[in-house]
Design a protein around this motif. Sequence first.
Motif, PDB file in Angstrom:
ATOM      1  N   HIS A  71     -39.887 -12.339  16.904  1.00 27.82           N
ATOM      2  CA  HIS A  71     -40.358 -11.627  18.094  1.00 27.82           C
ATOM      3  C   HIS A  71     -41.850 -11.322  18.000  1.00 27.82           C
ATOM      4  O   HIS A  71     -42.561 -11.359  19.010  1.00 27.82           O
ATOM      5  CB  HIS A  71     -39.557 -10.343  18.291  1.00 27.82           C
ATOM      6  CG  HIS A  71     -38.111 -10.583  18.589  1.00 27.82           C
ATOM      7  ND1 HIS A  71     -37.700 -11.257  19.714  1.00 27.82           N
ATOM      8  CD2 HIS A  71     -36.982 -10.261  17.891  1.00 27.82           C
ATOM      9  CE1 HIS A  71     -36.363 -11.328  19.715  1.00 27.82           C
ATOM     10  NE2 HIS A  71     -35.915 -10.738  18.625  1.00 27.82           N
TER      11      HIS A  71
ATOM     12  N   ARG B  38     -43.690 -14.556  18.872  1.00 30.72           N
ATOM     13  CA  ARG B  38     -43.607 -14.892  20.293  1.00 30.72           C
ATOM     14  C   ARG B  38     -44.353 -13.896  21.171  1.00 30.72           C
ATOM     15  O   ARG B  38     -44.862 -14.248  22.233  1.00 30.72           O
ATOM     16  CB  ARG B  38     -42.138 -14.968  20.711  1.00 30.72           C
ATOM     17  CG  ARG B  38     -41.391 -16.160  20.118  1.00 30.72           C
ATOM     18  CD  ARG B  38     -39.930 -16.126  20.496  1.00 30.72           C
ATOM     19  NE  ARG B  38     -39.211 -17.287  19.994  1.00 30.72           N
ATOM     20  CZ  ARG B  38     -37.887 -17.404  19.993  1.00 30.72           C
ATOM     21  NH1 ARG B  38     -37.146 -16.411  20.474  1.00 30.72           N
ATOM     22  NH2 ARG B  38     -37.312 -18.493  19.517  1.00 30.72           N
TER      23      ARG B  38
ATOM     24  N   TYR C 262     -43.566  -9.967  27.845  1.00 33.91           N
ATOM     25  CA  TYR C 262     -42.793 -10.683  26.831  1.00 33.91           C
ATOM     26  C   TYR C 262     -41.310 -10.485  27.106  1.00 33.91           C
ATOM     27  O   TYR C 262     -40.835  -9.348  27.204  1.00 33.91           O
ATOM     28  CB  TYR C 262     -43.135 -10.178  25.423  1.00 33.91           C
ATOM     29  CG  TYR C 262     -42.202 -10.721  24.365  1.00 33.91           C
ATOM     30  CD1 TYR C 262     -42.047 -12.096  24.197  1.00 33.91           C
ATOM     31  CD2 TYR C 262     -41.465  -9.869  23.551  1.00 33.91           C
ATOM     32  CE1 TYR C 262     -41.186 -12.602  23.245  1.00 33.91           C
ATOM     33  CE2 TYR C 262     -40.602 -10.366  22.581  1.00 33.91           C
ATOM     34  CZ  TYR C 262     -40.466 -11.734  22.432  1.00 33.91           C
ATOM     35  OH  TYR C 262     -39.604 -12.245  21.496  1.00 33.91           O
TER      36      TYR C 262
ATOM     37  N   THR D 280     -31.678 -16.219  19.138  1.00 33.85           N
ATOM     38  CA  THR D 280     -32.800 -16.471  18.246  1.00 33.85           C
ATOM     39  C   THR D 280     -32.391 -17.449  17.159  1.00 33.85           C
ATOM     40  O   THR D 280     -31.288 -17.349  16.612  1.00 33.85           O
ATOM     41  CB  THR D 280     -33.276 -15.157  17.587  1.00 33.85           C
ATOM     42  OG1 THR D 280     -33.673 -14.250  18.613  1.00 33.85           O
ATOM     43  CG2 THR D 280     -34.450 -15.402  16.664  1.00 33.85           C
TER      44      THR D 280
END
Length: 393
Positions: A293, A296, A318, A324
């Motif tokens: 996370h 990203r 986001y 995941t």
Amino acid sequence: MKTLILLGGGHAHLAVLKQLEDGVPNGWRVQLLSPSQYQTYSGMLPGWISGHYALSECQIDLQLRCERAGVEFIIDTAIGIDADQRFVTRPSGLLLKYDLLSIDIGGESKVGAFARSGDQLIPIRPLDEFIQKWTGIIRESERGKSLRIAIVGGGAAGVELALAMQYTKRKLKLPMEIDFVCSKKGVLPGFAASVICRTQQAIARSGLKQHQAKAEGTGAGLVLSNGAVIHADFIIAATGIRAPYFLRNSKLALNQRGFIALNAAQQSTSHSNVFAAGDVGSRLAEHAKSGVHAVRAGPVLAQNLIGVMRGESPKTHYKPKKTTLYLLATGPKHAVASWGNFSAAGRWVWYWKRWIDRNFVAKISLVDAINPVLIYSTGYLTVIKRRVIRLYQ
């Protein structure tokens, strides 16, 4: 002149530095505060322990990245934030004033159950200290000292570290005994049954001694809820994270666990000039803590910070993906892949992980470091694609 402070050299701030290479907005200066010149990429740590990588291959030179981005690099830590007065406090008592603040310092190891363990306890965070202490343990063992190590924590980090250490012990024939302690629920809670099964198979093959019980630290080692006692020389805690204590007095809005409350733009819900990413922050709909996370969210954080510096409102959000990808190293050149209910395992998964990890480090290091990695990995990528196609046929 206005000031943006980047507090911490985490994954998301690497993306900010990359974006700033195009130029710092007029009227602004940027400072990055980190306790070390190098950031160790956690995804490659088990590979380093196993001897597959040199430590230098797993590290990113923050000072070099700052020089390329026109950012002032400060080696130091923060011991406090006053979001109302807009300053960061350093251990010396010096204050760093800011107009815009971004926080990417991760969390702290949750080690409350091991408070009585004293110097035996080795949390995996901060990584620099863990690396230094693990290096010392290996040196002692290589000199012939018999050691007993206990790794506590059944999550992905605990599993990977335990298997990497067991592999190193067997490969180097060290006089070391390793115990792996996870909760009564077993390893990898929340993962698919097939992933857990493949991981348990890897643990069985490794010969790692596994205990499923709650553990508490003592001056002599660990006491387990099943009555067993492990007389360990060192206790390695991979037991999850907690929010840094100094956030309690930061005046920032925090969630129930003490992490910085953020909106979808990675912006503090209480102070519009404060942003955060990685484990230190939390959304209202909290997702699992994972380096994925932070990576990203990095480009989103970069765009919003630069936008604010130009006088714009944060526009980019986001959106964490529901599923995941996890690639779990198991010691040797072998790994387990997890994607929702899908799982796979083998050497090809390890080479897939190797390609992802090395290419990530290369992309945010010097540009000319990328090509050798891609060339070296091309053959493995072809194999991986064929394997994935077969799995879905």
